[in-house]
Design an enzyme around this catalytic site. Structure first.
Site, PDB file in Angstrom:
ATOM      1  N   GLU A 128       0.808  -1.225   0.000  1.00  0.00           N
ATOM      2  CA  GLU A 128       0.000   0.000   0.000  1.00  0.00           C
ATOM      3  C   GLU A 128       0.842   1.277   0.000  1.00  0.00           C
ATOM      4  OE1 GLU A 128      -0.512  -2.643   1.878  1.00  0.00           O
ATOM      5  OE2 GLU A 128      -2.605  -3.267   1.689  1.00  0.00           O
ATOM      6  N   PHE A 170     -11.565  -7.079  14.069  1.00  0.00           N
ATOM      7  CA  PHE A 170     -10.500  -7.565  13.208  1.00  0.00           C
ATOM      8  C   PHE A 170     -10.155  -6.507  12.156  1.00  0.00           C
ATOM      9  CE2 PHE A 170      -9.125  -9.931   9.354  1.00  0.00           C
ATOM     10  CZ  PHE A 170      -7.881 -10.300   9.846  1.00  0.00           C
ATOM     11  N   GLN A 171      -8.889  -6.211  12.037  1.00  0.00           N
ATOM     12  CA  GLN A 171      -8.356  -5.214  11.092  1.00  0.00           C
ATOM     13  C   GLN A 171      -8.973  -3.831  11.297  1.00  0.00           C
ATOM     14  OE1 GLN A 171      -8.292  -6.973   7.109  1.00  0.00           O
ATOM     15  NE2 GLN A 171      -6.245  -7.724   7.622  1.00  0.00           N
ATOM     16  N   LYS A 227     -17.479  -0.503   6.064  1.00  0.00           N
ATOM     17  CA  LYS A 227     -18.011  -1.448   5.085  1.00  0.00           C
ATOM     18  C   LYS A 227     -19.533  -1.338   4.957  1.00  0.00           C
ATOM     19  CE  LYS A 227     -17.200  -6.184   3.567  1.00  0.00           C
ATOM     20  NZ  LYS A 227     -16.599  -7.493   3.919  1.00  0.00           N
ATOM     21  N   MET A 261      24.855   7.878   1.238  1.00  0.00           N
ATOM     22  CA  MET A 261      24.689   9.159   1.921  1.00  0.00           C
ATOM     23  C   MET A 261      24.961   9.015   3.405  1.00  0.00           C
ATOM     24  SD  MET A 261      24.283  12.248   1.305  1.00  0.00           S
ATOM     25  CE  MET A 261      23.372  12.802  -0.118  1.00  0.00           C
TER      26      MET A 261
HETATM   27  C1  LIG Z   1      12.820   5.048   4.655  1.00  0.00           C
HETATM   28  C2  LIG Z   1      14.142   5.645   4.942  1.00  0.00           C
HETATM   29  N1  LIG Z   1      14.954   5.086   5.857  1.00  0.00           N
HETATM   30  C3  LIG Z   1      16.174   5.624   6.117  1.00  0.00           C
HETATM   31  C4  LIG Z   1      16.583   6.750   5.476  1.00  0.00           C
HETATM   32  C5  LIG Z   1      17.950   7.368   5.791  1.00  0.00           C
HETATM   33  N2  LIG Z   1      18.818   7.323   4.605  1.00  0.00           N
HETATM   34  C6  LIG Z   1      18.977   8.405   3.808  1.00  0.00           C
HETATM   35  S1  LIG Z   1      19.963   8.076   2.490  1.00  0.00           S
HETATM   36  C7  LIG Z   1      20.197   6.491   2.991  1.00  0.00           C
HETATM   37  C8  LIG Z   1      21.051   5.551   2.186  1.00  0.00           C
HETATM   38  C9  LIG Z   1      20.547   5.310   0.825  1.00  0.00           C
HETATM   39  O1  LIG Z   1      21.322   4.305   0.217  1.00  0.00           O
HETATM   40  P1  LIG Z   1      21.201   4.005  -1.328  1.00  0.00           P
HETATM   41  O2  LIG Z   1      19.788   3.822  -1.701  1.00  0.00           O
HETATM   42  O3  LIG Z   1      22.115   2.872  -1.663  1.00  0.00           O
HETATM   43  O4  LIG Z   1      21.673   5.349  -2.009  1.00  0.00           O
HETATM   44  P2  LIG Z   1      23.153   6.002  -2.091  1.00  0.00           P
HETATM   45  O5  LIG Z   1      23.209   7.062  -1.046  1.00  0.00           O
HETATM   46  O6  LIG Z   1      24.150   4.920  -1.877  1.00  0.00           O
HETATM   47  O7  LIG Z   1      23.195   6.568  -3.452  1.00  0.00           O
HETATM   48  C10 LIG Z   1      19.519   6.246   4.185  1.00  0.00           C
HETATM   49  C11 LIG Z   1      19.561   4.958   4.921  1.00  0.00           C
HETATM   50  C12 LIG Z   1      15.689   7.317   4.540  1.00  0.00           C
HETATM   51  N3  LIG Z   1      15.974   8.441   3.884  1.00  0.00           N
HETATM   52  N4  LIG Z   1      14.495   6.735   4.269  1.00  0.00           N
END
Ligand SMILES: Cc1ncc(C[n+]2csc(CCOP(=O)(O)OP(=O)(O)O)c2C)c(N)n1
Ligand SMILES: [Mg+2]
Lengths: 585, 183
Positions: A53, A115-116, A165, A483
């Protein structure tokens, strides 16, 4: 057949059709079965079965942002609704018009932990622009019509309608959309011509003006982008765009300085820092953009045009706030500027431009592609060169690859760039690309992805295959949550705690297991050929682009620093991040 | 205010009384309160009741505290809530009346009973309930007056207090009738 009586579920679907819905992204469950019955009979709405979703909402966002229409979602009660919450929050943060219909347990069971059952309106209250629990079937049609108005007017956003529902099964009289639903009284455009005239004068007489524009311009429609570009050309002033605004001035415009902010160009940030008049159109002084606030464009007069009054003076006090829809305000502003222009009051900007050109010489996006390893920057650059002749739509996930996409891909039109800006949701890009490709079946749609983000919603490969969507998934695979790794390197003494993803899948085999093409490249000499191959394949592709693993994304404004304290590379003398800076996200 | 740094020039916080007209529906109050808790604003006092049965409208009287920039922000954020129709800043508009009602139970015996009654009379409190060992007083007026009364009662014995929160209205002949008609 002309009877106006039908089940609540049929009335919901009819109301969607009347509001122009052609596609709905959804996932069935017990509490929405009557709605699925009604969809089964209906020929006007195409249902796209996603695999989660959250992905339904992101797909609706991609659909909405690439078309300017309202995106539509259908989920079941309980887990269906809670799974949608991330998507709704994303849509709220990035002002995307989305309608989410959720099933709910029958009204007499609400509050019994049935439920749900989940308190969906309670949970979604802070992450929607508005939401409804329909307890009275007589109100059903009116609520749906009104929801479309709310989602798409003023500052757009998500609206959730919770549908018990029994309401879906009740016989109701269908009520047509009234010609004019009363607008929420607080969305008004304040086209104050005197004020706009003052602003026009200010802009014309300034020596160092800059225009900084954002997603509000895109949301206002293509006309706003045209007007903005016209204004830039009239004033011959520099313009910079936020992450959300990319495309609303063509990247090829000679006055465009690139994106600003944390990973913006040196010239854009320095021009912001040194300007004497700043015109903000449809942006919100986000912390990614401003850097340290007490050093933000210190000697400037600031003008802010925004449809949302609460954006004005929220974090930065401005000298002139104009509340209104960007295209309405811009069209008056352009007229005023033209009038004054004829009287030759425009100040010369030669010194300003020569300053800016000096900053440009820094070549802050420069990088050296040496050796055989693929630099991620080069991968995006080549992708842009190879695809710019097509009508290309880009979606991204979140991380370094997202910033490189923003920096090195050029956008010449609005609505062609879909990225999660406000919430920064990893897993946004793939489902979003589904929505984009559904809306633009003939266009080239590319999800620029990171390997970690891809894993967050990769179940959508199944959706992509089911609907034969020729989406190209361009993974900049560095094996790291790049990052996060970068921040750990710069701010946390290179303690790479849990930011490496081991046990990554073989992306080529993964593609093959879904019956689609997988490509891999790890040598710069084969990069362009691989991109060509990807584009030429008539169907979905996963391209596993093995890039330099420890490349950092520059330029960068370190946390807690100001625009004029950018670092251009790892070799730059980085001041130790302040304690306040360390606490920032 | 800002995520980066408090503005050094930031002025002092002041107390402001806001008066809101909202739809009387489930969820409206939750939206208003959620806005304050979610964005970290203060609520010093809150009072809600339906004031127009035909149009199904309630008034929320709300006392909050902040710099003028924060208060402006609160007002525009409130206006983003769909069932919020009118937001008035009574403190800014001009003279207004702030009034509150308190019910104060005092458990007291012996000589202090006379003292309690004497104080109640001075404050023009009404005595709503009497037993041999207790009183319940009702007092209306400015919150500061209520505070003073309650403090005095506390020094006389065990107390229990119930207050309505501030209800507010502007002075003079200006009304909201026109604004309400536009809803
Ligand atoms: C849902 C979610 N969880 C954690 C983060 C924190 N976060 C930001 S960038 C990143 C790493 C992303 O890794 P990747 O997709 O391999 O991209 P790269 O930076 O290596 O290009 C994380 C864990 C986020 N932005 N979103
Ligand atoms: Mg990565």
């Amino acid at each position: 057949m002309t009877s106006n009586y039908m089940t609540g579920a049929e009335a919901v679907i009819k109301a969607l059709v009347d509001n122009g819905v052609e596609v709905i992204f959804g996932y069935p469950g017990g509490a929405v079965l009557p709605l699925y019955d009604a969809l089964f009979e209906n020929k006007k709405i195409k249902h796209i079965l996603v695999r989660h979703e959250q992905a339904a909402v992101h797909a609706a966002e991609g659909y909405a942002r690439s078309t300017g229409k309202v995106g539509c979602v259908l989920v079941t009660s309980g887990p269906g609704a809670t799974n949608a919450i991330t998507g709704l929050t994303d849509a709220l943060m990035d002002s995307v018009p989305v309608i989410c219909l959720s099933g709910q347990v029958p009204t007499h069971l609400i509050g019994t932990d049935a439920f749900q059952e989940a308190d969906t309106v309670g949970i979604s209250r802070p992450c929607t622009k508005h939401n409804y629990l329909v307890k009275n079937a007589d109100k059903l049609c009116e609520i749906i019509h009104k929801s479309f108005e709310i989602a798409s007017s003023g500052r757009p956003g998500p609206v959730l309608i919770d549908l018990p529902k029994d309401i879906q099964l009740t016989n109701v009289k269908y009520i047509n959309k009234t010609q004019k639903i009363k607008k929420h009284n607080h969305y008004y455009s304040n086209v104050d011509e005197d004020l706009i005239n003052k602003v026009a004068k200010l802009l014309l007489q300034s020596e160092r003006p800059i225009i900084y524009a954002g997603g509000g311009v895109v949301n206002s429609g293509p006309k706003a982008s045209k007007l903005l570009t016209e204004l830039v050309n009239l004033l011959d002033c520099p313009v910079t765009l936020t992450l959300m605004g990319l495309g609303c001035v063509p990247n090829t415009n000679k006055n465009f300085l690139g994106m600003l902010g944390m990973h913006g160009t040196y010239e854009a940030n320095l021009a912001m820092h040194n300007c004497d008049v700043m015109l903000n159109v449809g942006a919100r002084f986000d912390d990614r953009v401003t850097g340290r606030l007490n050093a933000f464009a210190p000697n400037s007069k600031k003008v802010h045009i925004d449809v949302d009054k609460s954006s004005i003076n929220k974090v930065v006090s401005v000298d002139y706030g104009i509340v209104g829809d960007c295209k309405e305000i811009l069209s008056v502003l352009v007229q005023e500027v033209k009038k004054l222009h004829n009287q030759k009051v425009l100040k010369s900007k030669t010194t300003w431009w020569s300053k800016i050109n000096k900053w440009k010489e820094k070549d802050s996006l420069g990088f050296k592609q040496i050796g055989n390893n693929i630099k991620p920057q080069q991968a995006i650059k080549s992708l842009y060169e190879k695809t710019k002749k097509f009508d290309t739509y880009i979606t991204t996930e979140v991380g370094q690859h997202q910033m490189w996409a923003a920096q090195y891909f050029g956008f010449s039109k609005p609505n062609h760039w879909m990225t999660s800006g406000g919430l920064g949701t990893m897993g946004y890009g793939l489902p979003s690309s589904v929505g984009v490709q559904i809306a633009h079946p003939k266009s080239l749609v590319i999800d620029i992805s990171g390997e970690a983000s891809f894993l967050m919603n990769m179940q959508e490969l199944s959706t992509i295959v089911q609907y034969k969507l020729p989406i190209k998934i361009f993974i900049l695979n560095n094996e790291w949550m790049g990052m996060v790794r970068q921040w750990q390197e710069l701010n946390h003494g290179s303690r790479y705690s849990e930011s490496y993803t081991s046990s990554l899948p073989d992306f080529v085999k993964l593609a093959e297991s879904f019956g689609i093409n997988g490509l891999r490249v790890d040598n710069i000499n084969n990069l362009e050929a691989t991109i060509d191959e990807m584009i030429n394949i008539n169907g979905p592709v996963i391209a596993d682009i093995r890039v330099e693993k420890e490349e950092n994304c520059f330029p960068m404004i370190p946390s807690g620093a100001a625009h004029n304290e950018m670092i251009l590379s790892s070799d730059d003398n980085v001041k130790d991040t302040s304690n306040e800076g360390l606490a920032l996200v | 205010m800002s995520v980066y740094q408090k503005n050094e020039l930031e002025e002092d916080e002041t107390s402001r009384t806001l008066s809101l007209i909202v739809d009387n529906q489930p969820g409206t109050l939750a939206r208003v309160i959620g806005l304050f808790s979610g964005r970290g604003y203060n609520i010093e006092s809150l009072n809600v009741t339906e004031i127009d049965k035909i149009r199904n409208l309630s008034r929320i009287s709300l006392v909050t505290r902040g710099t003028s920039m924060t208060i402006e922000q609160i007002k525009s954020q409130l206006l983003r809530i769909i069932p919020v129709h009118i937001v008035r800043d009574l403190t800014l508009e001009g003279p207004f009346i702030k009034s509150e009602l308190a019910l104060v139970k005092l458990v007291v015996k012996g000589a202090n009973r006379v003292e309690a009654l004497r104080i109640a009379e001075t404050f023009r409190a009404r005595t709503l309930d009497v037993t041999l060992s207790s009183f319940v007083f009702e007092l209306t007026g400015k919150p500061s007056k209520l505070d003073a009364f309650i403090n005095l009662m506390r020094s006389l014995g065990d107390t229990e207090v119930s207050r309505t929160g501030v209800s507010a209205i502007s002075r003079g002949d200006k009304t909201e009738t026109k604004l309400l008609d536009q809803i």
